[in-house]
Design an enzyme around this catalytic site. Structure first.
Site, mmCIF file in Angstrom:
data_model
loop_
_atom_site.group_PDB
_atom_site.id
_atom_site.type_symbol
_atom_site.label_atom_id
_atom_site.label_comp_id
_atom_site.label_asym_id
_atom_site.label_seq_id
_atom_site.Cartn_x
_atom_site.Cartn_y
_atom_site.Cartn_z
ATOM 1 N N LEU A 243 0.467 -0.934 0.424
ATOM 2 C CA LEU A 243 0.124 -0.357 0.322
ATOM 3 C C LEU A 243 1.129 1.234 -0.145
ATOM 4 O O LEU A 243 1.656 1.931 1.103
ATOM 5 C CB LEU A 243 -0.999 -0.154 1.326
ATOM 6 C CG LEU A 243 -1.760 -0.970 1.518
ATOM 7 C CD1 LEU A 243 -3.082 -1.104 2.347
ATOM 8 C CD2 LEU A 243 -2.216 -1.500 0.198
ATOM 9 N N ASP A 244 1.267 1.976 -1.282
ATOM 10 C CA ASP A 244 1.984 3.092 -1.416
ATOM 11 C C ASP A 244 1.200 4.286 -1.360
ATOM 12 O O ASP A 244 0.329 4.797 -0.909
ATOM 13 C CB ASP A 244 1.924 3.167 -2.574
ATOM 14 C CG ASP A 244 3.086 4.643 -3.482
ATOM 15 O OD1 ASP A 244 4.414 4.472 -2.958
ATOM 16 O OD2 ASP A 244 2.764 5.288 -3.885
ATOM 17 N N ALA A 245 2.350 4.802 -0.110
ATOM 18 C CA ALA A 245 1.323 6.426 0.342
ATOM 19 C C ALA A 245 0.600 6.421 1.703
ATOM 20 O O ALA A 245 0.032 7.209 1.592
ATOM 21 C CB ALA A 245 2.268 7.089 -0.969
ATOM 22 N N ILE A 246 0.369 5.053 1.832
ATOM 23 C CA ILE A 246 -1.003 5.248 2.418
ATOM 24 C C ILE A 246 -1.333 6.198 3.850
ATOM 25 O O ILE A 246 -2.297 6.454 4.107
ATOM 26 C CB ILE A 246 -1.363 3.592 2.806
ATOM 27 C CG1 ILE A 246 -2.708 3.308 3.332
ATOM 28 C CG2 ILE A 246 -0.024 2.906 4.269
ATOM 29 C CD1 ILE A 246 -3.966 3.196 2.075
#
Length: 589
Positions: A243-246
Site C-alpha cells: 500500500l504505497d503512501a497509505i
C-alpha cells in the site's frame, strides 16, 4: 444488523458495514453503508455471510525472501523486459528467493511508475498480463497498490477536468484560504494545483507532485474503484499488496492530514476484503514516517500484516559508518516483537533513497548531519523537505547501497565489500522478512549517467542493466558483482534452513559493547538458538564466547563458515566487518 456473540463469527457483510460506518462517520452519503458493503462484496465475488479470517495467523516462514525490482531492471534487445526478468529469476535466484516485488508495472507519466495512468493495464514497454501471471505462478508476487494518487494524465483526471464521467468526483480539492499550515508531506512543491474544469476553477491536492493528483476517499466510489483493481490483481496472481503512501490517504484541512483515524480504518477494511478473497494474501504498508507512527499500522494485528521497517536502513548505515552500534542497539531494544499475524519487512535499499524521517527521534541532528555529509562525500545526493518550522531538512539520501559503504565517517577505505556484506548479514538475521533490492544483490553502483539524463536524485540507484552487460560483469572476477551475488545467496541459503530465523521467532539484543553488535534468535519451538554477532568496525576484535552463555550440553556451529565451536570459553577473533551466526540444532542446506 446481527450482533454475533463471538467476534470471529462476524459475517463478512456485518464487519464491512461497521468499518464503513467508522470511515464515513459524519459524511453525508448518497448510499447506505449496507448498500456500499454489498457493492464491495459483489465486486470481490464474496458471499455476504462469509466468516471472517482468523487473526494472528502467520502466512510466512524463514523461507520467505522478497526480491525488489523494476520490471525493466534488466533488459534484452527485442524481448519484453518482464520475460527477461523471469529468465533472470529462474536462472539466478530461484533456488534461494521465493518472492518478487515488481515495482509499478502499469502505464505511468512520472516518478518511475508511481504516477499511474491506467491501473488495469500492464505497461506495453514491459510486457503483458500474461508475463505477470507467468511470474506469479513460480514466485509469490508483490505488487504496488498506488492508492493515494494517480497521474494527472489518467482518464479519471481527464474526466475531472471535463467535469463529467468516471473520475469527475474522484479527486480531493481544497480552497487556497483553507488552513493547510499543519499538513505534513515529504515535498517542497506547492500542495494545491490550480485546474480549470467543466465545473469551474478547482484546487487539487497534490501530496507528492503536480503530476500526482490525490484521490478523495470521502467518495465511496473511489473505494469501489480500488476494490475492482484489487480483484483484478488477485486474479492475476498477486499475493502481496504494497500500500504505497497509505499514510496520506485521508485529508482534513486544519490537521496534519497524515495517519488520520480514517486512514487506519481504511487499511483494516482493505485487509478484510483482501484476505477474505484470498486466505494467504497479505498487505504491507509503505509509511516512510517516524518509527513510532509507523508501528501504529500493525493495529492490534488487524491492520497491516507487515510494515516496512524504515528505521533500519539509516540506523544500520550510521552504525557501519561510525563504528558504533549505540543508536541501532537502543532502537532494537525498544522495538516491540511482532505479534503472530504481523511481521516486519526489513530492507536496506530500495528504488527510493535511504529515508531520514524514520531516524527522527532515534538519531540526533549532529548524527544525521554527519551521515548526510559522509554520503555526499561518497557521491550521493540529498533530497529535501520543508519542516513544520519552514526549514529545509534532509528527507532522504540518494545513493546505491554499495557506494554508501565505501568507507566510514573518516573517509574511503579498503573495506567496501566486507562492510556491505556485514550490513546484509545483520539484516538477514533480524526478526522479520528480508527484502533485497536487485541492485544490492548485484552490487550495482551509482548511475551518474541516468541521474544526468533525468535530473531526479532517485535515478542514481535505479540503474538498468543490459542482459549481456550484466552477464559480462558477473563473469569478470576482477569486478565485485559476482562475489556480492554469490555471498548474499550463500547467506540467504543458510537463513532459509534455520527455524530460529522465522520472522516471528524470539529476538533479544545482546550487550557486547558498542563495537560488537549482536542479538539472539530462538525458534518458536525453542529447539534452536542462533547468536548473531557482527564486528561493525574496521579493526579486528575479540568475541569472548563466554559472554554468549552457550549451553555446554549442546553442539554449536558457526553457520557462515560451517565451523564447529568446540571450546565454549575461548575468544574468537572477528575480522573487520565479519559476522558470525553461532547455532545449535543446525540444518545446513
Amino acid at each position: 444488523m446481527t450482533t454475533p456473540t463471538n467476534p470471529q463469527e462476524y459475517v463478512l457483510r456485518d464487519k464491512l458495514i461497521q468499518q464503513l460506518a467508522t470511515i464515513y462517520q459524519g459524511i453525508e452519503l448518497e448510499q447506505s453503508y449496507e448498500d456500499i458493503a454489498q457493492s464491495l462484496l459483489d465486486i470481490m465475488e464474496l458471499s455476504s455471510t462469509s466468516e471472517i479470517q482468523k487473526p494472528y495467523t502467520n502466512h510466512w516462514s524463514e523461507k520467505d525472501i522478497i526480491l525488489i525490482t523494476y520490471g525493466d531492471s534488466i533488459i534484452k534487445d527485442e524481448q519484453p523486459p518482464l520475460q527477461t526478468l523471469k529468465t533472470f529469476l529462474d536462472a539466478t535466484i530461484a533456488d534461494t528467493i521465493n518472492s518478487v516485488h515488481i515495482l509499478p508495472f502499469f502505464p505511468y507519466s512520472s516518478d518511475d511508475g508511481f504516477a499511474v495512468i491506467d491501473y488495469s493495464s500492464v505497461n506495453e514497454s514491459l510486457g503483458t498480463w500474461q508475463d505477470i501471471e507467468d511470474i506469479s505462478r513460480d514466485y509469490h508476487l508483490m505488487s504496488d497498490l498506488v492508492i493515494n494518487h494517480c497521474s494527472s494524465r489518467s482518464a479519471w483526471f481527464d474526466n475531472f477536468v471535463k467535469g463529467e464521467g468516471q473520475g469527475s468526483d474522484y479527486f480531493f480539492t481544497a480552497l487556497p484560504d483553507a488552513d493547510l499550515s499543519e499538513v505534513v508531506r515529504p515535498r517542497t512543491s506547492p500542495l494545491l494545483k490550480e485546474v480549470e474544469t467543466g465545473n469551474g476553477k478547482k484546487f487539487v491536492w497534490c501530496t507528492f507532485s503536480h503530476d500526482q493528483v490525490d484521490f478523495d476517499f470521502r467518495n465511496p466510489e473511489v473505494l469501489k474503484a480500488f476494490t475492482s483493481i484489487i480483484k483484478q490483481y488477485l486474479d492475476a496472481g498477486v499475493k502481496i499488496f504494497r500500500l504505497d503512501a497509505i499514510a496520506f490517504l485521508w485529508k482534513v484541512p486544519g490537521t496534519t492530514s497524515i495517519n488520520l483515524p480514517q486512514t487506519h480504518e481504511a487499511v483494516r477494511l482493505l485487509r478484510t476484503l483482501i484476505e477474505s478473497a484470498e486466505e494467504h494474501a497479505i498487505i504491507i504498508t509503505e509509511t516512510n514516517i517516524p518509527n513510532t507512527q509507523n508501528l501504529t499500522y500493525f493495529g492490534n494485528a488487524n491492520e497491516a500484516h507487515g510494515i516496512y521497517n524504515f528505521s533500519l536502513p539509516p540506523l544500520l548505515l550510521n552504525t557501519l559508518l561510525t563504528g558504533s552500534c549505540l543508536y541501532l542497539k537502543r532502537w532494537l531494544m525498544c522495538m516491540p516483537p511482532s505479534q503472530d499475524g504481523t511481521m516486519y519487512f526489513n530492507f536496506l535499499a530500495s528504488h527510493d533513497g535511504i529515508g531520514l524521517r524514520p531516524a527522527e527521534g532515534l538519531l540526533d541532528d549532529s548524527e544525521i548531519n554527519t551521515l548526510v555529509r559522509t554520503v555526499e562525500n561518497f557521491g550521493g545526493k540529498i533530497s529535501w523537505r520543508t519542516s513544520d518550522a519552514g526549514e529545509q531538512k534532509a528527507y532522504e539520501m540518494n545513493i546505491s547501497l554499495y557506494d554508501a559503504m565505501q568507507g566510514t565517517v573518516e573517509g574511503k577505505d579498503e573495506w567496501n565489500f566486507e562492510r556491505f556484506i556485514c550490513a546484509h548479514a545483520i539484516m538477514f538475521a533480524l526478526e522479520g522478512i528480508p527484502g533485497v533490492y536487485i541492485h544490492s544483490l548485484l552490487g550495482t553502483q551509482n548511475d551518474y549517467q541516468k541521474l544526468a539524463n533525468t535530473h531526479h536524485n532517485r535515478s542514481i540507484n535505479r540503474h538498468r542493466w543490459d542482459e549481456d552487460e550484466l552477464a559480462t560483469a558477473l563473469a569478470d572476477n576482477s569486478l565485485h558483482h559476482a562475489k556480492v551475488l554469490n555471498t548474499l545467496k550463500s547467506l540467504l541459503n543458510i537463513r532459509i534452513n534455520q527455524p530460529a530465523f522465522h520472522p516471528n521467532a524470539t529476538q533479544f539484543t545482546l550487550h557486547l559493547g558498542l563495537q560488537l553488535f549482536g542479538f539472539w534468535r530462538q525458534s518458536r519451538d525453542r529447539k534452536q538458538s542462533i547468536f548473531c554477532v557482527s564486528n561493525i568496525t574496521n579493526q579486528p576484535l575479540q568475541l569472548p564466547l563466554a559472554e554468549l552463555n552457550l549451553i555446554i550440553t549442546e553442539s554449536w556451529i558457526e553457520l557462515i563458515s560451517n565451523t564447529v565451536i568446540s571450546e565454549l570459553t575461548e575468544e574468537i577473533t572477528l575480522e573487520p566487518y565479519q559476522t558470525v551466526w553461532i547455532a545449535n540444532n543446525v540444518a545446513l542446506k
